[in-house]
Each structure stands twice: as structure tokens, then as C-alpha cells.
Design an enzyme around this catalytic site. Structure first.
Site, PDB file in Angstrom:
ATOM      1  N   LYS A  99       0.856  -1.190   0.000  1.00  0.00           N
ATOM      2  CA  LYS A  99       0.000   0.000   0.000  1.00  0.00           C
ATOM      3  C   LYS A  99       0.889   1.236   0.000  1.00  0.00           C
ATOM      4  CE  LYS A  99      -4.432   0.399   2.287  1.00  0.00           C
ATOM      5  NZ  LYS A  99      -5.083   0.325   3.598  1.00  0.00           N
TER       6      LYS A  99
HETATM    7  C1  E4P Z   1      -8.396   1.062   3.103  1.00  0.00           C
HETATM    8  O1  E4P Z   1      -7.572   0.346   2.586  1.00  0.00           O
HETATM    9  C2  E4P Z   1      -8.207   1.752   4.378  1.00  0.00           C
HETATM   10  O2  E4P Z   1      -7.563   0.909   5.290  1.00  0.00           O
HETATM   11  C3  E4P Z   1      -9.479   2.168   5.030  1.00  0.00           C
HETATM   12  O3  E4P Z   1     -10.607   1.899   4.267  1.00  0.00           O
HETATM   13  C4  E4P Z   1      -9.389   3.526   5.615  1.00  0.00           C
HETATM   14  O4  E4P Z   1     -10.626   3.882   6.074  1.00  0.00           O
HETATM   15  P1  E4P Z   1     -10.938   4.667   7.404  1.00  0.00           P
HETATM   16  O5  E4P Z   1     -11.411   6.009   6.993  1.00  0.00           O
HETATM   17  O6  E4P Z   1     -12.008   3.859   8.042  1.00  0.00           O
HETATM   18  O7  E4P Z   1      -9.700   4.747   8.249  1.00  0.00           O
END
Ligand code: E4P
Length: 230
Positions: A99
Site C-alpha cells: 500500500k
Molecule cells: C483502506 O484500505 C483503508 O484501510 C481504510 O478503508 C481507511 O478507512 P478509514 O477512513 O475507516 O480509516
């Protein structure tokens, strides 16, 4: 200018929406696997922090449980360092996806990781033009954070729709991974948009099973069955 209609998808797109679990919690990942719904996992530093576990122990366990792709986030900000970190993360298991944030340095790193055959998930994306650049850099996935846009009064799902159109217009292979979903309507909208993947928290996935009429209907049939002579 082309209208915002979904174009005929290129044949390379896998026409089956995948469900990823957005967590680093082993128990949740095991339960969703048991339910037969685990297509992949997305983690992030906040999820990892909540577990209290060390990444060196946690990451291999998640990758061993999940048969599908597991996104592990690089926390470096400079391209060389992201590439270095990405290589180390990718060495943990075959199903690792690195990522990487959608920054200038991040996209340099994505191009290099992609050229090395390392899969990437370009994250914290908030604009269709960022998504266009991610695809051009060879990203495997693009993660628009729809719920975070909704929470500042921007229509998050419109971003996902625009990315879908752009990718279909040009036949980009990058998969649309709708992220930061907050409720089942986000999942429904993502499916109607034609997202390749939706990643969601365990509780949201559980909500997808629920319908009061289903409970009522089962109850009614069970009561009727009590009247049937055995
Ligand atoms: C996606 O890969 C992220 O980990 C996640 O959806 C982030 O979302 P959040 O706004 O719930 O932290």
C-alpha cells in the site's frame, strides 16, 4: 466530452466484485474466511496499532490465513525508501500487496515496484486525476476513500464513479477498490458503480446479512412447522 456512462468493460476486468476485510484483527479475518466471504484483506497503520501486535509477527499470520491479496502499508514518504520498504513487505508472502500513498514520491515508487512485479494498492486517494496517475504508474489497485469524502460533504461515491469511467474509457487494468466505507449503502453504491473490490470493516459486512423481513419470515415458517404432524 464523453458522458458519465459506464462503458463496456474491457475483457481483462474480472466481472466479480470482491470483498476485502479492512482490518488487522486475526479473529475477524478467520471468521470471515469461515463465512466464505474473504477475498482479501486491507490493513493500515491504525488497524495494526489497534491489535497491539508487532508487524513482524502479525503480517505473516494474516498472509497465511488469507488466500487472497493482503495490503500492507509502507510508511516511508520518499520514493527510494518506499521501494525498499515495499520489497521487504513483498518478501513476507506471495499474496502481499504494498500500500502506497498517492503522492509524487509514492507514484514514482509504484512505477518501480510495479516494474519489479510487486503489486501495489495506491491509497488515500481523493480525486479522479490522482486515480488516473496511479493507473499510469501501474498500480494494481486504487483506493478512493469514499466515506471520508462524505464526512466533509463531498459525494464520495461520485469519485468512485468517475474513476470507473476513466479506467473503462482507456482499458486500464488498475482495479477500483472502494475504501473507507461507513455503512451498507456505500457497499451497494460501490457494487452499482461496478467497483472491482470493496473493503469494509467486519461490522459492516455483518450488517449486509441483516434484514428484518428475513428474521420475521424464518420465525413464521418455524411456527407453522410446529403445527405440522411429525
Ligand atoms: C483502506 O484500505 C483503508 O484501510 C481504510 O478503508 C481507511 O478507512 P478509514 O477512513 O475507516 O480509516
Amino acid at each position: 466530452m464523453k458522458s458519465l456512462q459506464r462503458q463496456t468493460p474491457p475483457l481483462t476486468i474480472e466481472l466479480h466484485m470482491k470483498i476485502f476485510l479492512d482490518t488487522a484483527d486475526i479473529a475477524q479475518i478467520e471468521e470471515v474466511k469461515r463465512l466464505g466471504m474473504l477475498d482479501g484483506v486491507t490493513t493500515n497503520p491504525a488497524h495494526v496499532a489497534r491489535t497491539g501486535a508487532r508487524p513482524a509477527e502479525l503480517y505473516p499470520r494474516i498472509c497465511a490465513i488469507c488466500d487472497g491479496p493482503v495490503s500492507l502499508e509502507a510508511i516511508s514518504l520518499e520514493a527510494d525508501a518506499i521501494v525498499e520498504e515495499g520489497r521487504k513487505l513483498a518478501a513476507i508472502a506471495d499474496n502481499v500487496v504494498v500500500k502506497v500513498p498517492v503522492t509524487r514520491e509514492g507514484l514514482i515508487a509504484v512505477r518501480r515496484l510495479s516494474d519489479e512485479g510487486i503489486r501495489t494498492n495506491v491509497t488515500v486517494a481523493y480525486s479522479p486525476t490522482q486515480a488516473l496517475l496511479a493507473a499510469k504508474a501501474g498500480a494494481t489497485y486504487i483506493s478512493p476513500f469514499v466515506g471520508r469524502l462524505d464526512s466533509i460533504a463531498h459525494e464520495g461515491q461520485e469519485l468512485a464513479r468517475q474513476i470507473r469511467v476513466i479506467y473503462d474509457n482507456y482499458g486500464f487494468d488498475t482495479q477500483l477498490l472502494v475504501a473507507a466505507v461507513r455503512h451498507p449503502m456505500h457497499v451497494l453504491e460501490a457494487a452499482l458503480t461496478g467497483a472491482d473490490v470493496v473493503t469494509m470493516a467486519f461490522d459492516i459486512l455483518m450488517q449486509l446479512y441483516e434484514h428484518p423481513l428475513t428474521d420475521q419470515g424464518i420465525d413464521m415458517f418455524l411456527k407453522a412447522w410446529d403445527q405440522v404432524p411429525q
